[in-house]
Design a protein around this motif. Structure first.
Motif, short mmCIF file in Angstrom:
data_model
loop_
_atom_site.label_atom_id
_atom_site.label_comp_id
_atom_site.label_asym_id
_atom_site.label_seq_id
_atom_site.Cartn_x
_atom_site.Cartn_y
_atom_site.Cartn_z
N UNK A 78 0.80 -1.22 0.00
CA UNK A 78 0.00 0.00 0.00
C UNK A 78 0.84 1.27 0.00
N UNK A 79 2.15 1.13 0.21
CA UNK A 79 2.99 2.32 0.27
C UNK A 79 3.07 2.98 -1.10
N UNK A 80 2.86 4.28 -1.17
CA UNK A 80 2.88 4.96 -2.46
C UNK A 80 4.27 5.05 -3.07
N UNK A 81 5.33 4.85 -2.26
CA UNK A 81 6.68 4.98 -2.78
C UNK A 81 7.29 3.65 -3.20
N UNK A 82 6.45 2.59 -3.33
CA UNK A 82 6.99 1.30 -3.78
C UNK A 82 7.60 1.48 -5.16
N UNK A 83 8.87 1.07 -5.35
CA UNK A 83 9.52 1.31 -6.64
C UNK A 83 8.75 0.67 -7.79
N UNK A 84 8.65 1.40 -8.90
CA UNK A 84 8.00 0.88 -10.10
C UNK A 84 9.06 0.23 -10.98
N UNK A 85 9.09 -1.11 -11.00
CA UNK A 85 10.15 -1.80 -11.74
C UNK A 85 9.69 -2.33 -13.09
N UNK A 86 8.40 -2.40 -13.34
CA UNK A 86 7.91 -3.09 -14.53
C UNK A 86 8.41 -2.48 -15.83
N UNK A 87 8.69 -1.18 -15.83
CA UNK A 87 9.14 -0.53 -17.05
C UNK A 87 10.66 -0.43 -17.14
N UNK A 88 11.36 -0.90 -16.10
CA UNK A 88 12.82 -0.73 -16.07
C UNK A 88 13.49 -1.91 -16.76
N UNK A 89 13.38 -1.96 -18.09
CA UNK A 89 13.83 -3.14 -18.84
C UNK A 89 15.33 -3.35 -18.73
N UNK A 90 16.11 -2.30 -18.62
CA UNK A 90 17.56 -2.44 -18.59
C UNK A 90 18.14 -2.40 -17.18
N UNK A 91 17.32 -2.15 -16.20
CA UNK A 91 17.83 -2.08 -14.83
C UNK A 91 18.03 -3.48 -14.27
N UNK A 92 18.95 -3.58 -13.31
CA UNK A 92 19.21 -4.85 -12.64
C UNK A 92 19.53 -4.52 -11.19
N UNK A 93 18.66 -4.93 -10.28
CA UNK A 93 18.82 -4.62 -8.86
C UNK A 93 19.27 -5.86 -8.12
N UNK A 94 20.31 -5.71 -7.31
CA UNK A 94 20.81 -6.80 -6.47
C UNK A 94 20.64 -6.41 -5.01
N UNK A 95 19.98 -7.27 -4.23
CA UNK A 95 19.76 -7.04 -2.81
C UNK A 95 20.55 -8.05 -2.01
N UNK A 96 21.43 -7.57 -1.14
CA UNK A 96 22.23 -8.42 -0.27
C UNK A 96 21.63 -8.41 1.14
N UNK A 97 21.36 -9.62 1.67
CA UNK A 97 20.75 -9.77 2.99
C UNK A 97 21.47 -10.83 3.80
N UNK A 98 21.84 -10.51 5.02
CA UNK A 98 22.24 -11.49 6.02
C UNK A 98 21.14 -11.50 7.08
N UNK A 99 20.39 -12.61 7.16
CA UNK A 99 19.17 -12.62 7.96
C UNK A 99 19.30 -13.34 9.30
N UNK A 100 20.47 -13.81 9.66
CA UNK A 100 20.74 -14.30 11.01
C UNK A 100 19.63 -15.21 11.55
N UNK A 101 19.32 -16.27 10.79
CA UNK A 101 18.17 -17.09 11.18
C UNK A 101 18.54 -18.51 11.61
N UNK A 102 19.79 -18.76 11.96
CA UNK A 102 20.15 -20.11 12.37
C UNK A 102 19.48 -20.50 13.68
N UNK A 103 19.24 -19.52 14.53
CA UNK A 103 18.71 -19.79 15.86
C UNK A 103 19.79 -19.94 16.90
N UNK A 104 21.04 -19.86 16.48
CA UNK A 104 22.16 -20.12 17.39
C UNK A 104 23.03 -18.89 17.65
N UNK A 105 22.75 -17.80 16.95
CA UNK A 105 23.54 -16.58 17.14
C UNK A 105 22.74 -15.57 17.96
#
Length: 311
Positions: A57-84
């Motif tokens: 619902x956020x109005x600032x959600x990026x509009x990617x459908x028209x970005x034919x030449x763009x390439x976005x890479x998202x790096x995430x470390x989510x710390x979900x082992x349960x042991x840290x």
């Protein structure tokens, strides 16, 4: 599945004088066909994504459908082992998945997740962001050094790294997975590994999490990936360029430090980081546009989005 292949630096590929060998093997890819916007909406509703709905619902959600030449890479470390100490009862997966949906990247490199997190939330998040395109994922666990078995998470899955990506339906030709283990490891019990996927004809991507106990070993592992494993995978696939590698390198960019993260960047590639230990290295047939960091509540690392364009 074939046995691990021990590979050395590819001939003619500029790298360290004594690049470490690395073990590499093929692995199957989990591919999800386009579901369509209506089915994606029903799937999201059925899974009860309240945070997802708020983001949508956020109005600032990026509009990617028209970005034919763009390439976005998202790096995430989510710390979900349960042991840290940064573990937050699995909430980081929902937070990370919602960020994936909100940003609609083309590629996500993931550290410290569990095998069940991909089909349960992370890959559906990307599929719902791109309902008319194919998505793929490859996961490979870190190994317990004393037993050689995958390290387990408290949620019942195995613990490790993954690449998660999307390819426009019109360009989809399938995807091939490649995974491996570093020959050089630190004194701890975790065998550090990497996961890669080649989206045929479109891009090659890899994710890794390097030694936390020794910066020299982390650098050795990084060089093994970038100067040995990636060129080997390229040669096996018959490709060049269009390569993106992301992860928690446990190395900082510091020109006064022998273990400078820049020292594992091959010629013809560019590195961008979060100012700490997360980095993305991409081949120079991509063009860098911008970087954004996203503070996350349920993990101890920011999400890092690298915006690129490609031919």
């Amino acid at each position: 599945m074939s046995a691990l292949a021990l590979v050395m630096t590819s001939p003619g590929f500029a790298g360290p004088a004594h690049a470490e060998p690395v073990q590499v093997k093929p692995l199957s890819v989990r591919s999800v066909a386009p579901m369509g916007a209506e089915a994606a909406a029903l799937t999201a509703k059925a899974r009860g994504g309240q945070a997802r709905s708020a983001l949508a619902a956020r109005p600032d959600r990026p509009a990617r459908t028209q970005a034919a030449r763009s390439f976005y890479e998202l790096q995430l470390n989510l710390c979900n082992s349960g042991k840290a100490g940064c573990y937050a009862g699995g909430q980081s997966i929902y937070e990370g998945g919602d960020l994936i949906y909100y940003l609609a990247p083309d590629l996500v490199t993931l550290n410290e997740i569990c095998s069940v997190d991909l089909p349960n939330y992370l890959q559906p998040s990307l599929a719902e962001a791109w309902p008319n395109d194919w998505t793929y994922s490859v996961f490979y666990p870190a190994l317990d050094k004393p037993t050689g078995n995958p390290i387990t998470c408290t949620n019942g899955g195995t613990y490790g790294n993954a690449v998660l990506g999307r390819v426009p339906a019109a360009l989809w030709q399938g995807a091939n997975g490649w995974v491996g283990e570093y020959t050089t490891q630190d004194s701890g019990n975790e065998v550090r590994t990497f996961a890669c996927a080649y989206a045929v004809g479109d891009h090659l991507s890899c994710a890794t999490h390097l030694s936390a106990n020794s910066e020299p070993i982390a650098l050795t592992q990084c060089q093994a990936l970038m100067f040995s494993a990636v060129p080997y995978i390229r040669s096996q696939e018959g490709i060049s360029g269009k390569t993106v590698v992301g992860g928690d390198f446990n190395l900082e960019y510091d020109t006064s430090d022998p273990e400078n993260a820049q020292n594992c960047v091959p010629s013809g590639n560019t590195r961008k980081g979060d100012g700490d230990v997360q980095h993305v290295i991409f081949s120079n047939d991509f063009t860098f546009v911008s970087r954004s960091l996203y503070g996350l509540t349920y993990t101890d690392h920011d999400g890092m989005l690298i915006r690129l364009t490609k031919p």
